[in-house]
Design a protein around this motif. Sequence first.
Motif, PDB file in Angstrom:
ATOM      1  N   PHE A 190      -2.107  11.366   3.422  1.00 47.77           N
ATOM      2  CA  PHE A 190      -3.693  10.838   3.343  1.00 47.77           C
ATOM      3  C   PHE A 190      -3.616  10.659   4.896  1.00 47.77           C
ATOM      4  O   PHE A 190      -3.077   9.780   5.461  1.00 47.77           O
ATOM      5  CB  PHE A 190      -3.507   9.617   2.584  1.00 47.77           C
ATOM      6  CG  PHE A 190      -5.126   9.189   2.561  1.00 47.77           C
ATOM      7  CD1 PHE A 190      -6.083   9.491   1.359  1.00 47.77           C
ATOM      8  CD2 PHE A 190      -5.561   8.167   3.263  1.00 47.77           C
ATOM      9  CE1 PHE A 190      -7.250   9.104   1.751  1.00 47.77           C
ATOM     10  CE2 PHE A 190      -6.773   7.629   3.395  1.00 47.77           C
ATOM     11  CZ  PHE A 190      -7.755   8.058   2.511  1.00 47.77           C
ATOM     12  N   TYR A 236      -9.808  -0.218   2.463  1.00 45.79           N
ATOM     13  CA  TYR A 236      -8.707  -0.442   1.818  1.00 45.79           C
ATOM     14  C   TYR A 236      -7.711  -1.281   3.069  1.00 45.79           C
ATOM     15  O   TYR A 236      -7.695  -0.591   4.199  1.00 45.79           O
ATOM     16  CB  TYR A 236      -7.679   0.397   1.328  1.00 45.79           C
ATOM     17  CG  TYR A 236      -8.431   0.829  -0.046  1.00 45.79           C
ATOM     18  CD1 TYR A 236      -8.445   0.224  -1.138  1.00 45.79           C
ATOM     19  CD2 TYR A 236      -9.254   1.926  -0.072  1.00 45.79           C
ATOM     20  CE1 TYR A 236      -9.023   0.527  -2.391  1.00 45.79           C
ATOM     21  CE2 TYR A 236      -9.954   2.361  -1.169  1.00 45.79           C
ATOM     22  CZ  TYR A 236      -9.894   1.774  -2.476  1.00 45.79           C
ATOM     23  OH  TYR A 236     -10.557   1.869  -3.399  1.00 45.79           O
ATOM     24  N   ASN A 295       3.678   9.528   1.079  1.00 47.69           N
ATOM     25  CA  ASN A 295       2.602   9.600   0.056  1.00 47.69           C
ATOM     26  C   ASN A 295       2.342   8.247  -0.166  1.00 47.69           C
ATOM     27  O   ASN A 295       1.541   8.006  -1.229  1.00 47.69           O
ATOM     28  CB  ASN A 295       3.070  10.386  -1.281  1.00 47.69           C
ATOM     29  CG  ASN A 295       3.076  11.786  -0.979  1.00 47.69           C
ATOM     30  OD1 ASN A 295       2.385  12.410  -0.189  1.00 47.69           O
ATOM     31  ND2 ASN A 295       4.405  12.297  -1.441  1.00 47.69           N
ATOM     32  N   ARG A 353      -1.768   7.888   0.189  1.00 44.22           N
ATOM     33  CA  ARG A 353      -2.325   8.659  -0.992  1.00 44.22           C
ATOM     34  C   ARG A 353      -2.165   8.209  -2.227  1.00 44.22           C
ATOM     35  O   ARG A 353      -3.114   7.985  -3.123  1.00 44.22           O
ATOM     36  CB  ARG A 353      -1.928  10.020  -0.791  1.00 44.22           C
ATOM     37  CG  ARG A 353      -2.725  10.923  -1.921  1.00 44.22           C
ATOM     38  CD  ARG A 353      -1.951  12.454  -1.596  1.00 44.22           C
ATOM     39  NE  ARG A 353      -0.503  12.671  -1.497  1.00 44.22           N
ATOM     40  CZ  ARG A 353       0.124  13.052  -2.688  1.00 44.22           C
ATOM     41  NH1 ARG A 353      -0.596  13.421  -3.886  1.00 44.22           N
ATOM     42  NH2 ARG A 353       1.397  13.053  -2.736  1.00 44.22           N
ATOM     43  N   GLU A 354      -0.986   7.554  -2.488  1.00 42.35           N
ATOM     44  CA  GLU A 354      -0.635   7.434  -4.230  1.00 42.35           C
ATOM     45  C   GLU A 354      -1.362   6.034  -4.546  1.00 42.35           C
ATOM     46  O   GLU A 354      -2.028   5.832  -5.264  1.00 42.35           O
ATOM     47  CB  GLU A 354       0.626   7.323  -4.315  1.00 42.35           C
ATOM     48  CG  GLU A 354       1.499   8.745  -4.242  1.00 42.35           C
ATOM     49  CD  GLU A 354       1.157   9.363  -5.564  1.00 42.35           C
ATOM     50  OE1 GLU A 354       0.918   8.839  -6.707  1.00 42.35           O
ATOM     51  OE2 GLU A 354       1.101  10.590  -5.484  1.00 42.35           O
ATOM     52  N   ILE A 359      -4.023   4.636  -2.729  1.00 40.82           N
ATOM     53  CA  ILE A 359      -5.428   4.633  -2.945  1.00 40.82           C
ATOM     54  C   ILE A 359      -5.870   5.397  -3.966  1.00 40.82           C
ATOM     55  O   ILE A 359      -7.025   4.968  -4.525  1.00 40.82           O
ATOM     56  CB  ILE A 359      -5.978   5.460  -1.704  1.00 40.82           C
ATOM     57  CG1 ILE A 359      -5.814   4.270  -0.406  1.00 40.82           C
ATOM     58  CG2 ILE A 359      -7.477   6.081  -1.479  1.00 40.82           C
ATOM     59  CD1 ILE A 359      -6.038   5.112   0.877  1.00 40.82           C
ATOM     60  N   SER A 360      -5.340   6.496  -4.492  1.00 40.91           N
ATOM     61  CA  SER A 360      -5.612   7.269  -5.597  1.00 40.91           C
ATOM     62  C   SER A 360      -5.785   6.270  -6.898  1.00 40.91           C
ATOM     63  O   SER A 360      -6.388   6.361  -7.677  1.00 40.91           O
ATOM     64  CB  SER A 360      -4.743   8.359  -5.947  1.00 40.91           C
ATOM     65  OG  SER A 360      -4.765   8.902  -7.265  1.00 40.91           O
ATOM     66  N   HIS A 361      -4.605   5.415  -7.147  1.00 39.60           N
ATOM     67  CA  HIS A 361      -4.179   4.607  -8.173  1.00 39.60           C
ATOM     68  C   HIS A 361      -5.487   3.473  -8.158  1.00 39.60           C
ATOM     69  O   HIS A 361      -6.129   3.252  -9.147  1.00 39.60           O
ATOM     70  CB  HIS A 361      -3.080   3.950  -8.206  1.00 39.60           C
ATOM     71  CG  HIS A 361      -2.664   3.081  -9.249  1.00 39.60           C
ATOM     72  ND1 HIS A 361      -2.595   3.832 -10.515  1.00 39.60           N
ATOM     73  CD2 HIS A 361      -2.450   1.920  -9.524  1.00 39.60           C
ATOM     74  CE1 HIS A 361      -2.199   2.908 -11.573  1.00 39.60           C
ATOM     75  NE2 HIS A 361      -2.096   1.624 -10.901  1.00 39.60           N
ATOM     76  N   ARG A 366      -8.291   3.538  -7.001  1.00 40.57           N
ATOM     77  CA  ARG A 366      -9.940   4.340  -7.156  1.00 40.57           C
ATOM     78  C   ARG A 366      -9.791   4.529  -8.710  1.00 40.57           C
ATOM     79  O   ARG A 366     -10.728   4.335  -9.326  1.00 40.57           O
ATOM     80  CB  ARG A 366      -9.940   5.580  -6.376  1.00 40.57           C
ATOM     81  CG  ARG A 366     -10.338   5.342  -4.919  1.00 40.57           C
ATOM     82  CD  ARG A 366     -10.365   6.712  -4.093  1.00 40.57           C
ATOM     83  NE  ARG A 366     -10.748   6.192  -2.577  1.00 40.57           N
ATOM     84  CZ  ARG A 366     -10.536   7.175  -1.773  1.00 40.57           C
ATOM     85  NH1 ARG A 366     -10.053   8.319  -1.924  1.00 40.57           N
ATOM     86  NH2 ARG A 366     -11.024   6.783  -0.399  1.00 40.57           N
ATOM     87  N   SER A 367      -8.917   5.124  -9.149  1.00 42.84           N
ATOM     88  CA  SER A 367      -8.723   5.514 -10.747  1.00 42.84           C
ATOM     89  C   SER A 367      -8.771   4.314 -11.462  1.00 42.84           C
ATOM     90  O   SER A 367      -9.474   4.386 -12.634  1.00 42.84           O
ATOM     91  CB  SER A 367      -7.553   6.517 -10.999  1.00 42.84           C
ATOM     92  OG  SER A 367      -6.449   5.912 -10.901  1.00 42.84           O
ATOM     93  N   GLU A 368      -8.263   3.164 -11.245  1.00 40.13           N
ATOM     94  CA  GLU A 368      -8.132   2.211 -11.875  1.00 40.13           C
ATOM     95  C   GLU A 368      -9.326   0.818 -11.489  1.00 40.13           C
ATOM     96  O   GLU A 368      -9.547  -0.072 -12.114  1.00 40.13           O
ATOM     97  CB  GLU A 368      -6.505   1.386 -11.780  1.00 40.13           C
ATOM     98  CG  GLU A 368      -5.613   2.116 -12.416  1.00 40.13           C
ATOM     99  CD  GLU A 368      -5.908   2.030 -13.927  1.00 40.13           C
ATOM    100  OE1 GLU A 368      -6.470   0.956 -14.631  1.00 40.13           O
ATOM    101  OE2 GLU A 368      -5.134   3.134 -14.526  1.00 40.13           O
ATOM    102  N   THR A 390      -3.099  -2.705  -5.392  1.00 44.56           N
ATOM    103  CA  THR A 390      -2.331  -2.133  -5.821  1.00 44.56           C
ATOM    104  C   THR A 390      -0.903  -2.087  -5.244  1.00 44.56           C
ATOM    105  O   THR A 390      -0.871  -2.593  -4.086  1.00 44.56           O
ATOM    106  CB  THR A 390      -2.631  -0.595  -5.824  1.00 44.56           C
ATOM    107  OG1 THR A 390      -2.581  -0.311  -4.374  1.00 44.56           O
ATOM    108  CG2 THR A 390      -3.958  -0.068  -6.869  1.00 44.56           C
TER     109      THR A 390
END
Length: 169
Positions: A7, A62, A75, A78-79, A81-83, A85-87, A92
């Motif tokens: 990311f 963030y 990662n 990336r991991e 931030i992805s988590h 955003r999705s939750e 996190t």
Amino acid sequence: SILRQSFSDWELIICDDGSTDDTAKISDEYAATDKRIKVIHTDNTGVSAARNICLDTARGNYISFVDADDSLDCNFLRELISHARSEDADITQCSFSFVTENGVKTADPYASDSVFRNRDRIMNAYFNGPVGDIRVSVWAKLFKRSLISDVRFDTGLRVFEDAYYVYHC
């Protein structure tokens, strides 16, 4: 390890708080070659004051704290931030490994996969849950900026300042 993140839309704020080694020089060299890096030089007033300076300077959505002895998986951002955003998560966290000077890795023995959606469950996990549910350290975490906009580290604390900070978050 920050420069190798998959990311790439990040900012790195380094607070050189009176280091006596080559940190200032090395940090300035990195900042001269990468516009995402900003270096702040201050007198040594402790880790809490240095983290507060970085918080006051940071502009991202963030925030993550990386200590001088940390190395991030490529990662990591990336991991998390992805988590986040999705939750729609405010905080996190991920597991980690301890690595000796000889390169021997020891995996996080308390790694867990949990989602907490209300204050009572969060507080119960923080104080009573297994160690891996909510860690008291600030590293290996990603905080939503809107959650921590007014939360600062207590500069009077010399130990467990991160536990105090995470509790307030």
